[in-house]
Design an enzyme around this catalytic site. Structure first.
Site, short mmCIF file in Angstrom:
data_model
loop_
_atom_site.label_atom_id
_atom_site.label_comp_id
_atom_site.label_asym_id
_atom_site.label_seq_id
_atom_site.Cartn_x
_atom_site.Cartn_y
_atom_site.Cartn_z
N ASN A 9 -78.55 24.91 62.61
CA ASN A 9 -78.67 24.05 64.02
C ASN A 9 -78.19 22.32 63.13
O ASN A 9 -79.71 21.99 64.28
CB ASN A 9 -78.53 24.50 65.39
CG ASN A 9 -78.60 23.18 66.26
OD1 ASN A 9 -77.27 21.97 65.68
ND2 ASN A 9 -78.30 23.30 67.54
N TRP A 10 -77.89 21.70 62.44
CA TRP A 10 -78.34 20.60 62.06
C TRP A 10 -77.86 19.35 63.06
O TRP A 10 -78.15 18.41 62.93
CB TRP A 10 -76.54 20.38 60.83
CG TRP A 10 -77.24 20.98 59.94
CD1 TRP A 10 -78.21 22.09 59.58
CD2 TRP A 10 -76.77 20.15 58.86
NE1 TRP A 10 -78.21 22.20 57.69
CE2 TRP A 10 -77.88 21.10 57.77
CE3 TRP A 10 -75.97 19.27 58.41
CZ2 TRP A 10 -77.25 21.17 56.07
CZ3 TRP A 10 -74.75 19.60 57.20
CH2 TRP A 10 -76.71 20.24 55.88
N LYS A 11 -77.33 19.34 64.57
CA LYS A 11 -76.78 18.39 65.31
C LYS A 11 -76.50 17.17 64.92
O LYS A 11 -75.00 17.71 64.44
CB LYS A 11 -78.54 18.34 65.91
CG LYS A 11 -79.19 19.85 67.33
CD LYS A 11 -80.22 19.14 67.73
CE LYS A 11 -81.44 20.48 67.31
NZ LYS A 11 -82.54 20.18 68.18
N HIS A 93 -75.69 24.74 74.26
CA HIS A 93 -77.59 24.48 73.99
C HIS A 93 -77.32 23.44 75.42
O HIS A 93 -77.36 22.98 75.59
CB HIS A 93 -76.73 23.20 72.49
CG HIS A 93 -78.34 23.03 71.77
ND1 HIS A 93 -78.80 22.60 72.43
CD2 HIS A 93 -79.09 23.59 71.03
CE1 HIS A 93 -79.53 21.97 71.78
NE2 HIS A 93 -80.17 23.04 70.97
N GLU A 95 -78.53 20.85 74.68
CA GLU A 95 -78.84 19.28 74.44
C GLU A 95 -77.36 19.09 75.54
O GLU A 95 -77.02 17.68 75.89
CB GLU A 95 -77.74 18.76 73.53
CG GLU A 95 -80.13 18.63 72.46
CD GLU A 95 -80.37 19.26 71.24
OE1 GLU A 95 -79.52 19.33 70.38
OE2 GLU A 95 -81.56 18.96 71.28
N GLU A 165 -83.69 29.30 74.23
CA GLU A 165 -84.33 28.37 73.64
C GLU A 165 -84.89 27.78 74.99
O GLU A 165 -84.61 26.72 75.11
CB GLU A 165 -83.78 27.49 72.67
CG GLU A 165 -83.09 27.83 71.97
CD GLU A 165 -82.25 26.34 70.83
OE1 GLU A 165 -82.80 26.86 69.69
OE2 GLU A 165 -81.19 26.36 71.18
N GLY A 171 -87.22 20.54 69.57
CA GLY A 171 -87.50 19.84 69.30
C GLY A 171 -88.53 18.70 69.01
O GLY A 171 -88.80 17.72 68.52
N SER A 210 -88.63 25.22 67.80
CA SER A 210 -89.37 24.63 66.63
C SER A 210 -89.79 25.52 65.48
O SER A 210 -90.54 26.15 64.99
CB SER A 210 -90.92 23.90 67.49
OG SER A 210 -90.26 22.78 67.98
N GLY A 231 -83.73 24.01 64.78
CA GLY A 231 -82.80 22.59 64.64
C GLY A 231 -83.64 22.13 63.26
O GLY A 231 -82.51 22.59 62.35
N GLY A 232 -83.90 21.98 63.71
CA GLY A 232 -84.70 20.56 62.48
C GLY A 232 -85.51 21.04 60.86
O GLY A 232 -84.96 20.00 60.53
P1 PGA Z 1 -85.67 23.11 66.73
O1 PGA Z 1 -84.06 23.54 67.31
O2 PGA Z 1 -85.62 23.97 65.96
O3 PGA Z 1 -85.31 21.89 65.98
O4 PGA Z 1 -87.05 22.79 68.07
C1 PGA Z 1 -83.63 23.93 67.99
C2 PGA Z 1 -82.43 24.02 68.38
O5 PGA Z 1 -82.03 22.95 69.75
O6 PGA Z 1 -81.32 24.88 68.41
#
Ligand code: PGA
Length: 248
Positions: A9-11, A93, A95, A165, A171, A210, A231-232
């Protein structure tokens, strides 16, 4: 059995050149057999990602409109995503829930919009730190799950992928321990079985928060963790590939 799925997930990150880099590296890499791989990239890069990434990598979006088409300035409809050969879409998600005010009803509407056009919704579930500390983790996560599954026909329920999650792990560099994650995944699976035994058997439940090359293998070894939502670490092609390898 459930094939593992590693989804990046590049966000709101990335660029044309990152799409090029991933395309080049992924085309040259040997992806592990039996592991499904997907990358959720921002809307402007979907078409380029589909053109550049290997065909067996699913290109996904990060959200979609709850409307089909029409006068909804700035929104992107599911049919447009299908038109670009997008296969999956994240829904709910954390966010989106917290920063964009998507409540359970909004999440359900988007799941239905995705199903209507034949996209696979990846439904994200998770508790905040406050909720965990109040020992409400399962109530929150299962509540988010039921808000969607209760409203779907049995044949539609089977078309979802889930992602657990914990919000406090997203993050933050703070990962749920494999035991903590497994406990919630097992609770999710038990709830799926209540809908139908086959649903519990078949539905993929990913872990996100993470996940990195150095902790992926332990998390993925848990019996009810069927993959990762990354994500990251999905922004670095070597890290993303390393996580894919550890699912093989
Ligand atoms: P992260 O993000 O791996 O940077 O913690 C995961 C996500 O939000 O899907």
């Amino acid at each position: 059995m459930r094939a593992p799925l590693i989804a990046g997930n590049w966000k709101m990150n990335g660029s044309s050149s990152l799409v090029e880099t991933f395309g080049e590296v992924l085309r040259g890499a040997e992806l592990p057999r039996g592991v499904d791989v997907a990358l959720m990239v921002p809307f402007p890069y979907l078409a380029a990602a589909r053109a550049r990434f290997p065909q067996d990598v699913v290109v996904g979006a990060q959200t979609l409109s709850d409307q089909g088409a029409g006068a909804f300035t700035g929104d992107v409809g599911g049919a447009m995503l299908k038109d670009l050969d997008v296969g999956m879409v994240l829904v709910g998600h954390s966010e989106r829930r917290t920063l964009f005010g998507e409540d359970d009803a909004a999440v359900l509407a988007r799941v239905k919009a995705a199903l209507d056009v034949g996209l696979t919704p990846v439904l994200c579930l998770g508790e905040t730190l406050e909720e965990r500390d109040a020992e409400r983790t399962e109530a929150v996560v299962l509540g988010q799950l039921e808000a969607v599954l209760d409203a779907l026909a049995p044949s539609d329920r089977e078309r979802l992928v889930l992602a657990y999650e914990p919000v406090w792990a997203i993050g933050t560099g703070r990962t749920a321990s494999p035991e903590q994650a497994q406990q919630v995944h097992a609770a999710i699976r038990a709830r799926l079985v209540r809908y139908a035994a086959g649903l519990g058997e078949a539905m993929k439940v990913l872990y996100g928060g993470s996940m990195k090359p150095d902790n992926a293998a332990q998390l993925l070894a848990q019996p009810d963790i069927d993959g990762g939502l990354i994500g990251g670490a999905s922004l670095k092609v070597d890290d993303f590939l390393a996580i894919c390898q550890s699912a093989g």
